[in-house]
Design a protein around this motif. Structure first.
Motif, PDB file in Angstrom:
ATOM      1  N   MET A 168       0.814  -1.214   0.000  1.00  0.00           N
ATOM      2  CA  MET A 168       0.000   0.000   0.000  1.00  0.00           C
ATOM      3  C   MET A 168       0.851   1.270   0.000  1.00  0.00           C
ATOM      4  SD  MET A 168      -3.151  -0.896   2.558  1.00  0.00           S
ATOM      5  CE  MET A 168      -4.281  -2.246   2.207  1.00  0.00           C
ATOM      6  N   PHE A 303      -8.125   7.203  -2.749  1.00  0.00           N
ATOM      7  CA  PHE A 303      -7.162   6.179  -2.317  1.00  0.00           C
ATOM      8  C   PHE A 303      -7.819   4.802  -2.261  1.00  0.00           C
ATOM      9  CE2 PHE A 303      -4.477   9.629  -0.397  1.00  0.00           C
ATOM     10  CZ  PHE A 303      -3.331   9.314  -1.089  1.00  0.00           C
ATOM     11  N   TYR A 304      -9.028   4.750  -1.710  1.00  0.00           N
ATOM     12  CA  TYR A 304      -9.701   3.455  -1.554  1.00  0.00           C
ATOM     13  C   TYR A 304     -10.048   2.843  -2.918  1.00  0.00           C
ATOM     14  CZ  TYR A 304     -13.125  -0.071  -0.268  1.00  0.00           C
ATOM     15  OH  TYR A 304     -13.807  -1.248  -0.140  1.00  0.00           O
ATOM     16  N   SER A 306      -8.709   3.492  -5.823  1.00  0.00           N
ATOM     17  CA  SER A 306      -7.471   3.142  -6.536  1.00  0.00           C
ATOM     18  C   SER A 306      -6.928   1.801  -6.059  1.00  0.00           C
ATOM     19  CB  SER A 306      -6.410   4.235  -6.332  1.00  0.00           C
ATOM     20  OG  SER A 306      -6.870   5.481  -6.804  1.00  0.00           O
ATOM     21  N   TRP A 307      -6.963   1.591  -4.740  1.00  0.00           N
ATOM     22  CA  TRP A 307      -6.476   0.319  -4.191  1.00  0.00           C
ATOM     23  C   TRP A 307      -7.373  -0.845  -4.613  1.00  0.00           C
ATOM     24  CZ3 TRP A 307      -2.464  -2.098  -2.484  1.00  0.00           C
ATOM     25  CH2 TRP A 307      -2.618  -3.278  -1.749  1.00  0.00           C
ATOM     26  N   LYS A 308      -8.681  -0.635  -4.603  1.00  0.00           N
ATOM     27  CA  LYS A 308      -9.603  -1.710  -5.003  1.00  0.00           C
ATOM     28  C   LYS A 308      -9.418  -2.058  -6.473  1.00  0.00           C
ATOM     29  CE  LYS A 308     -12.127  -3.593  -2.985  1.00  0.00           C
ATOM     30  NZ  LYS A 308     -11.954  -4.831  -2.180  1.00  0.00           N
ATOM     31  N   LYS A 310      -6.610  -1.712  -8.197  1.00  0.00           N
ATOM     32  CA  LYS A 310      -5.329  -2.406  -8.314  1.00  0.00           C
ATOM     33  C   LYS A 310      -5.452  -3.862  -7.864  1.00  0.00           C
ATOM     34  CE  LYS A 310      -0.636  -2.477  -6.450  1.00  0.00           C
ATOM     35  NZ  LYS A 310       0.341  -1.859  -5.525  1.00  0.00           N
ATOM     36  N   THR A 311      -6.002  -4.092  -6.676  1.00  0.00           N
ATOM     37  CA  THR A 311      -6.131  -5.471  -6.173  1.00  0.00           C
ATOM     38  C   THR A 311      -7.160  -6.270  -6.968  1.00  0.00           C
ATOM     39  OG1 THR A 311      -7.750  -4.687  -4.520  1.00  0.00           O
ATOM     40  CG2 THR A 311      -5.444  -4.833  -3.837  1.00  0.00           C
TER      41      THR A 311
END
Length: 361
Positions: A168, A303-304, A306-308, A310-311
């Motif tokens: 992260m 941020f949230y 973008s992370w979701k 990516k994963t």
């Protein structure tokens, strides 16, 4: 000591016991004129951001627990102390402050950042005509600001270092030197600290502080909402794994119910803040005013998401949350925890007076 001293001082001022104060007995006069809740519910919701900024930081207890040698003893004690200190010292101090200082005092309007000259505590002492004491309280406030900087330096560096190993944050932030310090995280934190010098620009100090406040204050509500939700999910995963609450070294005082209450209250505060940001008191909807109050929300959402994304691309898992039966509740668990090795029974065996004293000190 400063809070206790101010509580005693405020009571003496309120009953007219200070010779230099020509107001005499004040009582609840300021609660009626100009009033305790200006602009009604709309005005009450407006201060959520500032209040969150002022009361934020108690989550540092959880961060420190990871590095504590005897967290099963220190964490419960620290948690109790934080809660009762805020409930007693902070709330009572502010209540008495509202009794001896008018909410329309002109000095309150000049406060920017850590401007201790405009501190309501200092103004209340000056209104009572007591000389010398304002300087003492200014010194106390300055020391407390240094303490805040110290705890924030600790909290921010440990948080970034914890994000790096799980992808992260950039991997080099995971590096720890021989003394156990996340050196690159410390350097990043110091670099961001230099933003404080922007406040010295002519006419820009208030605006800079306003935007930094917008970025951090609402974050406290978002953080505590996620903490409450994480505890709810943890307890669900703990139960699904076949464990009981008796195996936990420390149980939250109000359990899952308390976390649900905290989650709902934070949601209400965030919704109320959105309302007052869109429709400010005494003004019309304005984009700048909105983002100065609600800037942290789109940042957190970005941020949230973008992370979701990516994963989701990497794993194909697009679920919002992990199922209770899939939660890994034993990862990082200290050896002997489930066997009760880290259960602290000393508090239960202490007399009532010692337990009551340990709640505050």
């Amino acid at each position: 000591m400063a809070c206790c001293g101010f509580i005693i001082f405020a009571i003496v001022v309120n009953v007219g016991g200070v010779p230099t104060d020509d107001r005499g007995y004040i009582g609840a006069e300021y609660w009626h004129d100009p009033g305790a809740f200006k602009n009604g519910f709309h005005g009450f919701c407006t201060v959520f951001i500032t209040a969150a900024f002022a009361f934020g930081g108690t989550e540092m207890v959880g961060l420190a627990a990871a590095e504590a040698a005897e967290s099963h003893k220190s964490l419960p004690k620290a948690t109790r102390q934080v809660f009762f200190r805020i409930a007693f010292f902070y709330i009572i101090s502010l209540f008495l402050l509202g009794l001896i200082l008018s909410s329309d005092n002109e000095g309150l309007l000049g406060s920017h950042g850590a401007n201790t000259k405009a501190s309501p505590f200092v103004l209340a002492i000056k209104e009572a005509g007591v000389k010398g004491l304002p300087s003492v309280f200014n010194a106390v406030i300055t020391i407390s600001v240094i303490s805040v900087a110290n705890s924030c330096a600790y909290g921010s560096t440990r948080t970034i270092q914890a994000l790096a190993p799980v992808g992260m944050a950039p991997k080099f932030f995971a590096k720890i030197d021989k003394a156990g310090r996340p050196i690159w995280c410390v350097l990043l934190q110091l670099a961001f600290g230099c933003l404080a010098f922007v406040g010295e620009a002519n006419g820009a100090s208030g605006q800079v502080f306003g935007w930094l406040l917008a970025l951090t204050a609402l974050s406290f509500l978002l953080v505590w909402m996620s903490i409450c939700l994480s505890h709810i999910c943890f307890r669900a995963g703990w139960k699904a794994a076949g464990y009981t609450t008796d195996q936990l070294p420390y149980k939250a005082s109000m359990g899952v119910v308390g976390s649900w209450c905290g989650f709902i209250i934070n949601c209400i505060a965030i919704i109320a803040t959105f309302y007052v940001s869109l429709f400010p008191v005494g003004g019309k909807p304005d984009a700048k005013a909105f983002f100065q109050s609600y800037f942290a929300a789109p940042v957190a959402i970005t941020f949230y998401v973008s992370w979701k994304i990516k994963t989701g691309i990497q794993t194909g898992n697009w679920r919002f949350m992990v199922k209770a039966e899939d939660v890994d509740v034993t990862n990082g668990l200290r050896e002997g925890t489930l066997e009760g090795r880290y259960h602290d029974h000393t508090r239960k065996n202490q007399p009532m007076w010692r337990r009551a004293l340990g709640t505050f000190f």
